[in-house]
Design a protein around this motif. Structure first.
Motif, short mmCIF file in Angstrom:
data_model
loop_
_atom_site.label_atom_id
_atom_site.label_comp_id
_atom_site.label_asym_id
_atom_site.label_seq_id
_atom_site.Cartn_x
_atom_site.Cartn_y
_atom_site.Cartn_z
N GLU A 162 0.98 -1.10 -0.08
CA GLU A 162 -0.03 0.02 -0.03
C GLU A 162 0.99 1.14 0.11
O GLU A 162 1.91 1.31 0.79
N TYR A 163 0.49 2.31 -0.90
CA TYR A 163 1.28 3.44 -0.98
C TYR A 163 0.44 4.61 -1.25
O TYR A 163 -0.17 4.63 -2.39
N CYS A 164 0.39 5.54 -0.07
CA CYS A 164 -0.53 6.82 -0.22
C CYS A 164 0.23 7.90 -0.12
O CYS A 164 0.41 8.58 0.86
N ARG B 83 1.75 9.75 3.11
CA ARG B 83 0.71 9.91 4.07
C ARG B 83 0.73 8.18 5.16
O ARG B 83 0.82 8.34 6.33
N SER C 235 -7.47 4.75 -6.36
CA SER C 235 -7.30 6.14 -6.37
C SER C 235 -5.78 6.40 -6.64
O SER C 235 -4.92 5.62 -6.13
N GLY C 236 -5.43 7.57 -7.02
CA GLY C 236 -4.37 8.19 -7.13
C GLY C 236 -3.77 7.91 -8.62
O GLY C 236 -4.55 7.91 -9.45
#
Length: 254
Positions: A38-40, A48, A117-118
């Motif tokens: 996961e990478y936000c 984040r 998203s992203g």
């Protein structure tokens, strides 16, 4: 491994990105695998939240000491007055359980899909590939949207979910075992500050063992300096464990 930006706004997110990169380089240095789950990212290149699966010889044995709150003290690039800001980020290290010691029943899961998203171009807007899994009895949530394949995202989300549930179980057992004595290494929660990165003094200090190393840039590169700190923590942990054994009353004498 899960990393999350703490207090400090954009500066905390930039620090979180640097820390995540540091551990990725450390994994390479130790010849471990590093699979991002996961990478936000934030708007200006920070981070984040992110999660990665790290595998290799003694990976958890080394990295378990990194769990907790990490604090950075420095002048942000956006600071015009030259004032030093204090920001934090949190690291959680979750051991990956095997099927033998943790069973998750399908009826206890709620699996949802959504559009990723992203960054990602047209694919992001047209494919429901992101997966969110909720463990109903505990309320623990796991998400993954790194892969284009919904099936692969589901597999990775399950991997993270199982690690989180196992960590909860492990923490409960650890609390019961050490409720009579506070253990300083290896069982610290997310709320406790374990290390400070002081840029004006070019110093990294681990508060659990009182050890300081200079050359922050070298430390953040994620090789010898970080390895030296982790080795010191490991040695102190072994010393504490020995004291724990010595201090326990012998059942044979009772």
């Amino acid at each position: 491994m899960e990393v999350t930006a703490g207090v400090g706004g954009q500066e905390a997110m930039l620090f979180t990105a640097e820390m995540f990169d540091m551990y990725q380089r450390y994994a390479s240095y130790k010849s471990w695998s590093f699979d991002i789950l996961e990478y936000c990212p934030s708007e200006i290149g920070g981070l984040r939240h992110a999660a990665a699966s790290i595998g290799g010889l003694y990976a958890y044995k080394h990295l378990k000491f990194e769990g907790g709150v990490h604090r950075v003290q420095r002048v942000p690039k956006t600071e015009k007055q030259g004032r030093i800001h204090t920001s934090t980020m949190t690291i959680a290290i979750l051991p990956q359980p095997s099927e033998i010691n943790l069973v998750i029943h399908p009826k206890d899961l709620r699996i949802e899909t959504k559009r990723a998203s992203g960054a990602g171009g047209q694919h992001v807007n047209t494919t429901d590939s992101a997966v969110r899994i909720v463990h109903i009895p505990t309320g623990v949530v796991s998400e993954c949207q790194q892969e284009r394949s919904q099936l692969k995202n589901k597999e990775k989300a399950m991997q993270v979910l199982r690690a989180k549930l196992y960590s909860m179980k492990l923490e409960e057992e650890t609390t019961k075992r050490y409720n009579a004595r506070k253990v300083q290494i290896g069982t610290r929660g997310r709320s406790e500050k374990i290390r400070t990165y002081n840029f004006p003094q070019d110093r990294v200090t681990d508060h659990r063992i009182g050890k300081s190393l200079h050359d922050i840039e070298g430390f953040l590169f994620g090789e010898e300096h970080l390895d030296e700190m982790i080795q010191s923590l490991s040695e102190f942990s072994d010393y504490e464990s020995l004291l724990e054994i010595i201090s326990e009353p012998s059942t044979e004498l009772m």
